[in-house]
Design a protein around this motif. Structure first.
Motif, PDB file in Angstrom:
ATOM      1  N   GLN A  24      11.538  76.653  71.460  1.00 65.70           N
ATOM      2  CA  GLN A  24      12.071  77.997  70.735  1.00 65.70           C
ATOM      3  C   GLN A  24      13.589  78.252  71.478  1.00 65.70           C
ATOM      4  OE1 GLN A  24       9.616  81.128  71.382  1.00 65.70           O
ATOM      5  NE2 GLN A  24       8.498  80.914  69.331  1.00 65.70           N
ATOM      6  N   SER A  25      13.883  77.580  72.761  1.00 68.47           N
ATOM      7  CA  SER A  25      14.879  77.830  73.201  1.00 68.47           C
ATOM      8  C   SER A  25      15.539  76.581  73.931  1.00 68.47           C
ATOM      9  CB  SER A  25      14.962  78.811  74.365  1.00 68.47           C
ATOM     10  OG  SER A  25      14.005  78.238  75.553  1.00 68.47           O
ATOM     11  N   GLU A  88      14.155  75.321  67.845  1.00 66.85           N
ATOM     12  CA  GLU A  88      13.658  75.683  66.518  1.00 66.85           C
ATOM     13  C   GLU A  88      14.505  76.302  65.546  1.00 66.85           C
ATOM     14  OE1 GLU A  88       9.290  77.887  65.522  1.00 66.85           O
ATOM     15  OE2 GLU A  88      10.602  78.770  67.009  1.00 66.85           O
TER      16      GLU A  88
END
Length: 195
Positions: A24-25, A88
């Motif tokens: 995600q990051s 992402e």
């Protein structure tokens, strides 16, 4: 999803649902040939090579991409670098990986630097200057804008294109030290992007 014929008929779930999601990051893993160096003490300058890589899965949503940034010495041998996955929020594509590597290079550079990339889009976009960061037609103008915001960007003297996937043997036959450095550097960046 609910609009898929397979979903509506309940035949089977889309393979993406079982596949690990992209991270995600942003995650940056730094490393150096000096094994005692702490990651927070690793910075790059001089000859820097960037590269991106993507796994082209048969099912598009299951593909993943990664980037690599390396500093090499005058002979093209590895000095320090970083690698990581494309987050992402970005497409899991080779282009996203290539532009991500430039952003990370700008983050990690702390001295006079030339950057080599085997992606002509990265080179051309960087060399357009700030105009490329506001081009609404450019998919990665946001990443270019981000890369120019880091302090390291002011140390980048040149971003140039290098031929990707060169062989060391061919470069050695040519006998040009700079060609050999670029070939070795590109191979090191390619390895980092594939990690």
């Amino acid at each position: 999803g609910p609009h898929s014929l397979l979903y509506n008929r309940g035949l089977f779930e889309h393979p993406e649902h079982k596949w690990p999601r992209p991270i995600q990051s942003a995650v940056i893993t730094k490393y150096s040939k000096d094994a005692s160096a702490k990651p927070e003490d690793i910075w790059i300058s001089g000859h820097v090579m960037t590269d991106g890589s993507a796994d082209r899965h048969v099912i598009k949503e299951c593909g993943r991409a990664g980037w690599g940034v390396v500093q090499v010495d005058d002979d093209g041998y590895f000095v320090a670098g970083a690698w990581g996955p494309v987050p992402e929020a970005l497409p899991q594509s080779p282009q996203a990986a290539e532009f991500s590597s430039l952003v990370v290079a700008a983050m990690l550079i702390n001295g006079s630097t030339t950057v080599g990339s085997d992606c002509a889009n990265v080179v051309n976009s960087w060399n357009k200057g700030s105009k490329a960061t506001t081009d609404l037609k450019s998919t990665y103008s946001g990443l270019l804008h981000e890369s120019r915001r880091f302090d390291g960007a002011q140390h980048i003297e040149q971003v140039y294109w290098i031929k990707g996937h060169q062989t060391i043997t061919k470069s050695m036959i040519q006998g040009d030290k700079e060609t050999l450095r670029k070939a070795r550097g590109n191979i090191n960046a390619d390895k980092a992007a594939d990690m």
